[in-house]
Design an enzyme around this catalytic site. Sequence first.
Site, PDB file in Angstrom:
ATOM      1  N   GLN A  27      -3.058 -11.952   7.723  1.00 55.05           N
ATOM      2  CA  GLN A  27      -3.332 -11.858   6.847  1.00 55.05           C
ATOM      3  C   GLN A  27      -1.698 -12.927   5.992  1.00 55.05           C
ATOM      4  O   GLN A  27      -2.524 -13.515   4.999  1.00 55.05           O
ATOM      5  CB  GLN A  27      -2.468 -10.142   6.806  1.00 55.05           C
ATOM      6  N   HIS A  34       9.164  -3.411   3.772  1.00 52.57           N
ATOM      7  CA  HIS A  34       8.725  -4.043   2.374  1.00 52.57           C
ATOM      8  C   HIS A  34      10.361  -3.945   1.506  1.00 52.57           C
ATOM      9  O   HIS A  34       9.921  -4.682   0.684  1.00 52.57           O
ATOM     10  CB  HIS A  34       7.910  -2.046   1.712  1.00 52.57           C
ATOM     11  N   MET A  37       0.781  -1.406   0.076  1.00 56.12           N
ATOM     12  CA  MET A  37      -0.227  -0.417  -0.082  1.00 56.12           C
ATOM     13  C   MET A  37       0.950   1.253   0.386  1.00 56.12           C
ATOM     14  O   MET A  37       0.741   2.367   0.418  1.00 56.12           O
ATOM     15  CB  MET A  37      -1.029   0.298   1.194  1.00 56.12           C
ATOM     16  N   HIS A  68       9.017   1.186   3.881  1.00 52.41           N
ATOM     17  CA  HIS A  68      10.202   1.723   4.390  1.00 52.41           C
ATOM     18  C   HIS A  68      10.610   0.060   4.136  1.00 52.41           C
ATOM     19  O   HIS A  68      10.488  -0.337   3.052  1.00 52.41           O
ATOM     20  CB  HIS A  68       9.543   1.436   5.742  1.00 52.41           C
TER      21      HIS A  68
END
Lengths: 297, 297
Positions: A166, A50, A43, A47
């Site tokens: 998730q 990711h 999204m 940082h």
Amino acid sequence: MTRAAMQTASQSELQIVRSVADLRRQVGAMRGRGESVALVPTMGALHDGHLALIRHARRRCRHVVASLFVNPKQFDRPDDLAAYPRDEAGDREQLAANGCDLLFAPGVAQMYPAGFATSVNVAQVTEPLEGAHRPGHFAGVATVVAKLLLQCLPDVAAFGEKDYQQLITIQRMVRDLDIPVEIDGVPTVREADGLALSSRNRRLSADARARAAEIHAVLTDSADALADGRGSAATILAKGRARLGRAGFEPIDYLDLRAADDLTQLDRADRPARLLVAAWLDGVRLIDNVPVVPARR
Amino acid sequence: MTRAAMQTASQSELQIVRSVADLRRQVGAMRGRGESVALVPTMGALHDGHLALIRHARRRCRHVVASLFVNPKQFDRPDDLAAYPRDEAGDREQLAANGCDLLFAPGVAQMYPAGFATSVNVAQVTEPLEGAHRPGHFAGVATVVAKLLLQCLPDVAAFGEKDYQQLITIQRMVRDLDIPVEIDGVPTVREADGLALSSRNRRLSADARARAAEIHAVLTDSADALADGRGSAATILAKGRARLGRAGFEPIDYLDLRAADDLTQLDRADRPARLLVAAWLDGVRLIDNVPVVPARR
């Protein structure tokens, strides 16, 4: 080539597409050359967490596609969506510097055209923890991730263990719907003091930031105690919650011991387990988790 | 070769696989030769309506894969599932004789392994008509069709217009989730007297069968009146329902004029529309539908 020149060359290779048709054209060309493709859905507001996903994807496949889409369907609170940080220019630089080939950055109308009416719902693993506190969140996540996987059809997709529920939800969905992709979980990247990287950390005041690492200290100390079987899980977790309270976390949404594979609640770490926490500090909701590996005796 | 010899040769080419892994291996080999693949999902008990789908698929692609799976998730009533006819040997013969290459006939445990927890839900187009009378039916359909499409990844999949709301639901799901396949609707095959072919027709008594074609006569007469604008839709449909009642249909679940694309209710046929009916005759539930093409004046 010097390192700087290489980086410049690498940066110039990041292509950006905004439509599914263009994404498929680019990925189709990679596939046409028989080359593998990994996808890293994000999204944005990237940082080092990711970038660890991007580097993992780079090791797994010849090409790395990142997606950047702030998915409105997974926000249960409009203020959280409105406050979500956005920095596409900064994201592009970081992606290019870390070996990403292609950025898919669609708009909302491209992802959810007029008349959009479909949702993917995963039961069971989505019900406790985040699911109990964020109604509709995982349906939003599952729906957008199913779309991204089917738009790109990568060989591998990488997700952070930071959002452990998730990750489990996506693995379950991919297995259940037979989506032809391998889902990799990548370990959480942490600051020196243990705080898990998150785009939400930016919202912490300096004072709150100084206290925030206590959430990781409580996790690791509690996980050690659980793995060693030092008392009941109920006792260990009650102590952990009290310690978070003393550090200023309020409310504590949960501090739970769960089975690592299907997130059923455990009262002892007698199989591979995960210790998960969500708690508010100074108006910012932080989540984190660590593995609990049962001690062999 | 004689026609009989050709048919024998063709029949010997029908391969049967029961696992997703074997399906993917076979389809992968077709794809590896650069050849196109069409999928025809069925619940077996094949009749000429299904064979029309197979022949349509044959015209569209080099290879035709049929699936045979009586999907428990789309039956809202256990007695309907138990009574559903099954004849795999007969189905295999008919598939082979009509040019199907490959039959995927998985068991329930292959489709829904332990811990299965995912469902695909399409809102809006699933809410009226069948959706109002068969709770959970379209979630069951969407979930199994998503799985079959992702297991096989065909270029084209063919569905009958007989189940018009199902066709619209699948088209919406495929668009919304970006499943990379083209969905073709194939016109309904009818008996000489107009009765739409259905595996449920076998349950009709001889007397009920003699009266069953009235459902199609009412559809076509009402559709003509609606297309010509002969009175309001409410009046035309009330007459149609009364005529069905006189022929012994009881209850009539619906006789509705709907937009052809999104199934919104219409009070006149001022855009491409569909007239849909569901009614019970002698304990058997029959459904049917016809297009309503607005007259140009």
